[in-house]
Scaffold this motif. Structure first.
Motif, mmCIF file in Angstrom:
data_model
loop_
_atom_site.group_PDB
_atom_site.id
_atom_site.type_symbol
_atom_site.label_atom_id
_atom_site.label_comp_id
_atom_site.label_asym_id
_atom_site.label_seq_id
_atom_site.Cartn_x
_atom_site.Cartn_y
_atom_site.Cartn_z
ATOM 1 N N LEU A 108 -36.179 -57.122 4.408
ATOM 2 C CA LEU A 108 -37.100 -57.559 5.448
ATOM 3 C C LEU A 108 -37.005 -59.083 5.534
ATOM 4 C CD1 LEU A 108 -40.200 -55.352 4.501
ATOM 5 C CD2 LEU A 108 -38.249 -54.800 5.964
ATOM 6 N N LEU A 109 -36.612 -59.595 6.689
ATOM 7 C CA LEU A 109 -36.445 -61.036 6.832
ATOM 8 C C LEU A 109 -37.539 -61.601 7.723
ATOM 9 C CD1 LEU A 109 -32.591 -61.511 7.322
ATOM 10 C CD2 LEU A 109 -33.935 -61.531 5.221
ATOM 11 N N GLY A 110 -38.290 -62.529 7.187
ATOM 12 C CA GLY A 110 -39.379 -63.147 7.940
ATOM 13 C C GLY A 110 -38.888 -64.349 8.732
ATOM 14 N N LEU A 111 -39.156 -64.339 10.030
ATOM 15 C CA LEU A 111 -38.728 -65.439 10.899
ATOM 16 C C LEU A 111 -39.938 -66.298 11.265
ATOM 17 C CD1 LEU A 111 -36.287 -63.558 11.094
ATOM 18 C CD2 LEU A 111 -36.212 -63.989 13.541
ATOM 19 N N GLU A 112 -39.668 -67.553 11.458
ATOM 20 C CA GLU A 112 -40.742 -68.447 11.875
ATOM 21 C C GLU A 112 -40.952 -68.347 13.389
ATOM 22 O OE1 GLU A 112 -39.889 -72.320 10.410
ATOM 23 O OE2 GLU A 112 -40.208 -71.708 8.314
ATOM 24 N N GLY A 113 -42.026 -68.974 13.834
ATOM 25 C CA GLY A 113 -42.317 -68.995 15.265
ATOM 26 C C GLY A 113 -43.766 -69.383 15.452
ATOM 27 N N PRO A 114 -44.050 -70.146 16.474
ATOM 28 C CA PRO A 114 -45.427 -70.645 16.681
ATOM 29 C C PRO A 114 -46.370 -69.515 17.093
ATOM 30 C CG PRO A 114 -44.015 -71.253 18.530
ATOM 31 C CD PRO A 114 -43.127 -70.588 17.526
ATOM 32 N N GLY A 115 -47.591 -69.584 16.631
ATOM 33 C CA GLY A 115 -48.621 -68.647 17.073
ATOM 34 C C GLY A 115 -48.352 -67.214 16.685
ATOM 35 N N SER A 116 -47.669 -67.015 15.582
ATOM 36 C CA SER A 116 -47.351 -65.688 15.031
ATOM 37 C C SER A 116 -46.367 -64.905 15.903
ATOM 38 C CB SER A 116 -48.618 -64.863 14.744
ATOM 39 O OG SER A 116 -49.240 -64.420 15.914
ATOM 40 N N LEU A 117 -45.712 -65.584 16.837
ATOM 41 C CA LEU A 117 -44.705 -64.936 17.694
ATOM 42 C C LEU A 117 -43.301 -65.371 17.269
ATOM 43 C CD1 LEU A 117 -46.436 -65.507 21.171
ATOM 44 C CD2 LEU A 117 -46.450 -63.416 19.789
ATOM 45 N N VAL A 118 -42.379 -64.424 17.199
ATOM 46 C CA VAL A 118 -40.990 -64.753 16.893
ATOM 47 C C VAL A 118 -40.446 -65.649 18.000
ATOM 48 C CG1 VAL A 118 -38.639 -63.798 16.749
ATOM 49 C CG2 VAL A 118 -40.554 -62.621 15.614
ATOM 50 N N SER A 119 -39.837 -66.740 17.615
ATOM 51 C CA SER A 119 -39.264 -67.631 18.631
ATOM 52 C C SER A 119 -37.786 -67.314 18.818
ATOM 53 C CB SER A 119 -39.431 -69.088 18.218
ATOM 54 O OG SER A 119 -38.472 -69.435 17.249
ATOM 55 N N PRO A 120 -37.305 -67.438 20.045
ATOM 56 C CA PRO A 120 -35.875 -67.222 20.279
ATOM 57 C C PRO A 120 -35.007 -68.113 19.402
ATOM 58 C CG PRO A 120 -37.069 -67.375 22.372
ATOM 59 C CD PRO A 120 -38.041 -67.746 21.291
ATOM 60 N N ASP A 121 -35.453 -69.307 19.146
ATOM 61 C CA ASP A 121 -34.668 -70.207 18.306
ATOM 62 C C ASP A 121 -34.569 -69.697 16.872
ATOM 63 O OD1 ASP A 121 -34.338 -71.802 20.477
ATOM 64 O OD2 ASP A 121 -35.693 -73.393 19.809
ATOM 65 N N ALA A 122 -35.684 -69.198 16.356
ATOM 66 C CA ALA A 122 -35.652 -68.672 14.989
ATOM 67 C C ALA A 122 -34.718 -67.468 14.914
ATOM 68 C CB ALA A 122 -37.054 -68.283 14.533
ATOM 69 N N LEU A 123 -34.741 -66.653 15.945
ATOM 70 C CA LEU A 123 -33.851 -65.494 15.967
ATOM 71 C C LEU A 123 -32.393 -65.949 16.002
ATOM 72 C CD1 LEU A 123 -33.724 -62.406 16.070
ATOM 73 C CD2 LEU A 123 -33.919 -62.539 18.558
ATOM 74 N N GLU A 124 -32.124 -66.935 16.853
ATOM 75 C CA GLU A 124 -30.752 -67.425 16.945
ATOM 76 C C GLU A 124 -30.304 -68.064 15.630
ATOM 77 O OE1 GLU A 124 -29.201 -66.409 19.563
ATOM 78 O OE2 GLU A 124 -27.364 -67.099 18.577
ATOM 79 N N ALA A 125 -31.220 -68.777 14.977
ATOM 80 C CA ALA A 125 -30.874 -69.410 13.702
ATOM 81 C C ALA A 125 -30.530 -68.360 12.647
ATOM 82 C CB ALA A 125 -32.031 -70.293 13.232
ATOM 83 N N THR A 126 -31.272 -67.270 12.654
ATOM 84 C CA THR A 126 -30.957 -66.196 11.708
ATOM 85 C C THR A 126 -29.581 -65.613 12.001
ATOM 86 O OG1 THR A 126 -33.278 -65.650 11.421
ATOM 87 C CG2 THR A 126 -31.700 -63.929 10.871
ATOM 88 N N PHE A 127 -29.304 -65.392 13.274
ATOM 89 C CA PHE A 127 -27.979 -64.851 13.620
ATOM 90 C C PHE A 127 -26.873 -65.821 13.214
ATOM 91 C CE2 PHE A 127 -29.913 -62.264 17.363
ATOM 92 C CZ PHE A 127 -30.319 -61.289 16.466
ATOM 93 N N ALA A 128 -27.147 -67.115 13.418
ATOM 94 C CA ALA A 128 -26.110 -68.106 13.125
ATOM 95 C C ALA A 128 -25.808 -68.188 11.632
ATOM 96 C CB ALA A 128 -26.544 -69.470 13.658
ATOM 97 N N SER A 129 -26.814 -67.899 10.802
ATOM 98 C CA SER A 129 -26.585 -68.024 9.361
ATOM 99 C C SER A 129 -26.159 -66.707 8.732
ATOM 100 C CB SER A 129 -27.856 -68.542 8.680
ATOM 101 O OG SER A 129 -28.862 -67.572 8.734
ATOM 102 N N THR A 130 -26.056 -65.661 9.521
ATOM 103 C CA THR A 130 -25.639 -64.359 8.978
ATOM 104 C C THR A 130 -24.124 -64.316 8.826
ATOM 105 O OG1 THR A 130 -27.475 -63.153 9.979
ATOM 106 C CG2 THR A 130 -25.510 -61.877 9.479
ATOM 107 N N GLY A 131 -23.694 -63.790 7.718
ATOM 108 C CA GLY A 131 -22.278 -63.507 7.555
ATOM 109 C C GLY A 131 -22.004 -62.128 8.138
ATOM 110 N N TRP A 132 -21.750 -62.070 9.423
ATOM 111 C CA TRP A 132 -21.557 -60.772 10.086
ATOM 112 C C TRP A 132 -20.315 -60.083 9.523
ATOM 113 C CZ3 TRP A 132 -25.372 -58.948 13.083
ATOM 114 C CH2 TRP A 132 -26.291 -59.869 13.596
#
Lengths: 267, 267, 267, 267
Positions: free
Chosen positions: D107-131
């Motif tokens: 389970l990976l917790g992403l940051e984001g303002p106001g308890s909402l997942v931000s598109p940037d946080a999602l993109e950052a997670t994708f960018a750091s994943t070793g697909w």
């Protein structure tokens, strides 16, 4: 076995009026969630009284499969084996639930006449086990069913003898009591006699098949599995937020011998 | 079955000189870790050649239990059942490994003379299954062992018949080949005949019991389990960083019929 | 941190000649399988001597992931959480291995400067935990890494302080020592000082990254996880039949300070 | 966000009279067990109508944790990761339920303002994943919560944008709708707009916190997870024998906009 007793009951049957009334009576706001309410506390006391065990702990769950599999997971390590009759519900009819919740524990089916585990079959399993040999799943729990899915009964002294045999080897004892009210009514024994006095550590207490609406329960006579179940139930999604509506069903069910009367009424 | 063939081999036996030499030859720095090296690429080609399947994929692992349990987990959903002879190593001797890795899948032991699964026993299991009924673990894999732990052999046409029977029901087929070199040598068939041509999807290829030092392998003739195993092996801790030292053992083992010669030599 | 010490090592590196020689020396037939051999017994004694703990128990495994995940599964209940630095290998690089083997345990990443867990981050985690509340995975193990994947070191007194902080809350302590020889060499401390004297219960002892061919190990200073690992390792497929070839590598590695010399040699 | 809307609801609250009446109306004998009854068939049709999706499938369960964890297990392979906001209930408050049912998924917790997942946080997670790198758990599901536990809302177009971003990477999308009636009422959108039209594959539909007695549900807009859930629910003990008493609650709840009226009433 007893011509006045109907041992087969029905998932499709209706709900007892006493239980419907109890549900309606719990419909007040302000109750605490997740079992922290007064109705659940009263159920705890009722179970203690009915089973003559002040330290017993009871956990409402939504199905017999949940009761069996989670109770067994709290008794059996992942490398252990659960022993039951080869026709047992946990082996034949629960889609591997116990194995899943117990981390891949093995389910070993034992033979025995009339759907009852025979002492000889149990001894034969023990004799063929490589105790302490990690090639072998280690027998950890004996699970008995009373009455069995075929309607057969163990008498309290039979459970006690099998439990004794199992405990000499370090196993613990589980009773699948999906229809235990029928057994108690048929045998004329006390709930305690058929369970902890005979060596049962944890009981799956059925109610839905016998007049409740949506609840069965796990009854722990042993402290360790109860402590585990606090967490195991939660992460299995089996802690209802409005648990009081299950608790009042069980409380009404066990009060004034309603469960035994329902078990002896042809419905 | 064949008086010239020793079907029982020995975990305690020594390592073949060809294999020790191969290990020493892989001891150069600069190799890529986790199987990204040239020796592992060569093994892949050797397995493709020996099994006459250009798309085959091979994964070195450290034990037959790892090969069996992880291969089966890649073939069986958590609610599935793996069917094997009641004396199979996966059922009797692996401490529930398959059930653990497959998320609580069931292991069903079938009867059959001489430690071989009989077509009748397989059919009886299918007949008693509640297909599509979630009370029942759904048969998903037939696992055969050749030679069995008792030294019995399936001929290629016997495997093909059982595999056909299983695939008509949607199952996939696994072959536990912990001592498969002995079988191939005794039967005089080709590796392909005893495996994918007979319907085997995944093979556990034993080597340690027959002259290797520390490696067995999973051989996938089917793409889907191979794709899963990339992840399943890693998270099971079965991807050695210096995999090349396993790969060269397997490559030497399969080259020039060494595996078959070792299998026919009394050691 | 220390300009004479190379803290980053290499999975691709070669095998030390002493270790190759030791492997060749174990290639005699008649040895008992699965670690019942004399070489494995000698390794047990060597580890006891090197770590100054007569009751220590050592289990060879084939990868650091296996060592970490199985050690942690033996320390953490399914409803528990393993706490480690957010950059820890167990959290970032093992594909959920620990969570799988521990039945779905949670991995919680803690912050801290320089890839080291800070006492404040640990305290903050404890402060935000709902202890005894089943909504919350219960912190059960603190896992430290020394040196970290970034090459940072905990001094023995830092480990001791964190371990003390953890144990006051009932946690146990695991040390991921994938490159622990580098740490011991750099710190000039004794193996015991960096491990059990500082409160470490179980150590993942790396060897493959530092000159061994195919083995790391789990070293248990605590009896309970060791008793579990006998079974957990087997059903994970991590008990090699010819374990002696792993045992002699570890024995040679730990003998005469070879591991420390290898750790201080630029390779 | 909307001063007329109460987004926080109450597990302890009472049961709506319409729902109590519906339960009483289902108390006739002769109904088929395990959801094979007419009331459950009618619920299926009601959900299809309300969500404007004739192929939708609905599964009553007893808690939001069960809905979330089993839905996610049907969407995420064991080596996968579920991505959600770091404050999500599945990460913070369910004791690792999702990880358990999904075989050790991360389970990976992403940051984001106001308890909402931000598109940037999602993109950052994708960018750091070793697909494709098995050291890394592979992102497999994006789980959004609407409203969040803090009462924040995603608008349909925000869900659609995040779902699009996730699906480009091959993920599937889950919506934790423990209080989704509040969101639909506050946003004034249709149930379909907030779910499958925005790219949601599976919805956890809360009802107990908003006037039901003992039921939430999993709503599948995608066929594959629904096919799995038939088995996954059974072996988790979440198929009530008298499912009709859950089905009628949900049917009454969704009929005539009762759920939306309850969500806008201060209770």
């Amino acid at each position: 076995m007893n011509d006045r007793i109907e041992l087969r009951s029905d998932n499709a049957a209706g709900v007892a009026p006493e239980i419907l009334t109890a549900i309606a009576g719990a419909n007040s706001g302000g109750a605490l969630a997740y079992g922290g309410d007064d109705w659940t506390a009263r159920l705890q006391q009722t179970v203690a009284d009915v089973f003559e065990d002040p330290d017993v702990r009871v956990f409402p769950v939504v199905s017999g499969t949940a009761a069996n599999a989670l109770a067994l997971a709290a008794l059996c390590p992942p490398w252990g084996a659960v022993l039951g009759h080869e026709t047992a519900h946990i082996i034949r009819n629960e889609c591997g639930a116990t194995s899943m919740f117990a981390g891949g524990a093995m389910l070993l089916g034992l033979e025995g006449p009339g759907s009852l585990v025979s002492p000889d079959a149990l001894e034969a399993t023990f004799a063929s086990t490589g105790w302490g040999d990690p090639h072998n799943s280690q027998p950890a729990v004996l699970s008995l069913t009373c009455p069995t899915d075929m309607g057969a009964l163990y008498r309290p002294e039979q459970i006690a003898a099998l439990a004794h045999q199992a405990k000499e080897r370090g196993l613990r004892v589980h009773l699948d009591g999906a229809r235990i009210a029928n057994a108690i009514a048929a045998l004329g024994c006390s709930p305690a006699d058929l369970t902890w006095r005979a060596g049962v550590d944890v009981l799956s207490l059925g109610a839905t098949k016998n007049g409740a609406l949506s609840t069965d329960a796990i009854v722990c006579f042993d402290r360790d599995p109860a402590d585990q179940l606090v967490y195991r139930l939660k992460r299995a999604g089996h802690v209802a937020s409005k648990m009081r509506f299950q608790s009042v069903q069980l409380d009404a069910y066990l009060t004034g011998d309603l469960w035994l009367r329902l078990a002896t009424t042809c419905r």
